[in-house]
Design an enzyme around this catalytic site. Structure first.
Site, mmCIF file in Angstrom:
data_model
loop_
_atom_site.group_PDB
_atom_site.id
_atom_site.type_symbol
_atom_site.label_atom_id
_atom_site.label_comp_id
_atom_site.label_asym_id
_atom_site.label_seq_id
_atom_site.Cartn_x
_atom_site.Cartn_y
_atom_site.Cartn_z
ATOM 1 N N ASN A 42 0.813 -1.210 0.000
ATOM 2 C CA ASN A 42 0.000 0.000 0.000
ATOM 3 C C ASN A 42 0.845 1.257 0.000
ATOM 4 O O ASN A 42 1.959 1.285 0.514
ATOM 5 C CB ASN A 42 -0.964 0.005 1.199
ATOM 6 N N ILE A 63 8.070 -4.054 13.136
ATOM 7 C CA ILE A 63 8.640 -3.203 12.100
ATOM 8 C C ILE A 63 7.543 -2.440 11.359
ATOM 9 O O ILE A 63 6.375 -2.828 11.445
ATOM 10 C CB ILE A 63 9.424 -4.052 11.049
ATOM 11 N N CYS A 95 7.646 5.254 7.504
ATOM 12 C CA CYS A 95 6.835 5.064 6.296
ATOM 13 C C CYS A 95 7.807 5.023 5.107
ATOM 14 O O CYS A 95 8.625 5.924 4.952
ATOM 15 C CB CYS A 95 5.839 6.213 6.124
ATOM 16 N N ASN A 98 6.170 7.917 13.766
ATOM 17 C CA ASN A 98 6.309 7.178 12.509
ATOM 18 C C ASN A 98 7.603 7.634 11.844
ATOM 19 O O ASN A 98 7.627 8.605 11.102
ATOM 20 C CB ASN A 98 5.088 7.417 11.611
HETATM 21 C C1 DHB Z 1 1.563 4.570 4.837
HETATM 22 C C2 DHB Z 1 2.313 4.857 5.951
HETATM 23 C C3 DHB Z 1 3.140 3.890 6.495
HETATM 24 O O1 DHB Z 1 3.907 4.103 7.592
HETATM 25 C C4 DHB Z 1 3.216 2.629 5.890
HETATM 26 O O2 DHB Z 1 4.033 1.705 6.396
HETATM 27 C C5 DHB Z 1 2.466 2.347 4.783
HETATM 28 C C6 DHB Z 1 1.634 3.316 4.264
HETATM 29 C C7 DHB Z 1 0.741 5.572 4.162
HETATM 30 O O3 DHB Z 1 -0.069 6.286 4.737
HETATM 31 O O4 DHB Z 1 0.947 5.696 2.955
#
Ligand code: DHB
Length: 305
Positions: free
Chosen positions: A69, A189, A128, A125
């Site tokens: 995603n 993770i 990502c 976070n």
């Molecule tokens: C998103 C954020 C994340 O930390 C992740 O691992 C996957 C997707 C996002 O919002 O795109």
């Protein structure tokens, strides 16, 4: 049923399962539904300073053993999100506010605002894998991880959970840095950076091209990371990545996790997953002579056997 309650960095959980950030956590109502289904705690969607629409569609690809995603961190911004936290808090379980930002100061300020909004803890976070200027772009070097945690520590009183990326040569180094900076807990993770191409159209499927891989495919990576981190730091670890059964959760706990988060399995199986995982954990513990979940933590390490 076995008493599954645990305490992790000052948070009291009725059981070791938590909702991972990103699934069913955009609204107070959906978080209440997850609490009702039995989760021990909830991590909110990652929230930034300003509203964001996220990446263009498609944002999700369903694979045989996981999900890819690239939502693009869509969120209403911290000011509006306070209402959702308020609603979610009616559940009585710990609500952990996830934040992302584009600079070290922004992340620390957002953590402060998250605390003011009523969150019982903050999850940074730092991981990502695909949003330009955010997440892993800030969380991939020990120096920045340490300084983000230190800045956040100076502006908050609630526990700080540092969510780290596996897309690095040494997640243990990142964990040590988070601990030096004053984080109270490591979450490991986040997703693995990946992509999928549609052979007919010869094009990347995701609107953003690259995305984060989650689900059963990444469980061995997550368990390995938790195992390495357990040998590197003293602060507790929360394991996440591909957990869909009691045995999956126990594997993470034996690697060193004090609690676990579930995300993709909530997407694929619904909120009943929390009750299912807890029931299976109880059964395993009863059959194998474990009185409390604590007794499982780290037992796969030679020094604990
Ligand atoms: C998103 C954020 C994340 O930390 C992740 O691992 C996957 C997707 C996002 O919002 O795109």
């Amino acid at each position: 049923m076995t008493d599954l309650s645990v305490e992790v960095c000052g948070l009291r959980l009725r059981n070791p399962t938590m909702l991972a950030s990103g699934v069913l956590d955009e609204t107070g109502k959906s978080m209440l539904a997850v609490a009702k289904a039995g989760a021990g705690a909830i991590v909110t969607k990652s929230i930034g300073r300003d509203p964001r629409v996220g990446h263009p569609n498609p944002t999700v690809v369903e694979l045989d053993h996981g999900l890819l995603n690239a939502m693009g961190l869509p969120n209403p911004g911290i000011e509006l999100y306070a209402e959702e936290i308020n609603e979610a808090k009616k559940s009585g379980i710990p609500i952990i506010g996830s934040v992302f930002g584009g600079t070290e100061e922004e992340i620390a300020d957002l953590a402060m605002l998250m605390e003011r909004s009523g969150a019982d803890a903050v999850e940074l976070n730092l991981s990502c894998p695909h949003a330009k200027g955010y997440g892993a772009e800030l969380g991939s070097t020990p120096e920045r991880v340490e300084s983000i945690c230190r800045l956040t520590r100076g502006k908050t009183k609630v526990p700080i959970l540092a969510k780290l990326t596996p897309n690095t040569s040494s997640i243990a180094d990142l964990a040590r840095a988070a601990e030096r900076g004053g984080a109270h807990c490591i979450v490991a993770i986040n997703t693995l950076k990946g992509m999928a191409i549609d052979p007919e159209s010869r094009q990347p499927i995701l609107g953003n091209k690259f995305g984060g891989l989650s689900g059963p495919a990444i469980k061995p990576v997550g368990v390995r990371c938790v195992y390495e981190i357990y040998e590197a730091v003293q602060i507790p670890i929360i394991g996440v990545g591909g957990i869909a059964s009691g045995k999956d959760a126990i594997e993470y706990m034996m690697a060193g996790a004090s609690a676990v988060q579930i995300g993709t399995a909530v997407w694929t199986e619904g909120t009943g997953i929390f009750g299912k995982v807890c029931k299976e954990m109880s059964k395993f513990m009863k059959e194998n002579g474990y009185a409390t979940p604590r007794e499982l933590v780290g037992v796969a390490h030679p020094a604990r056997r």
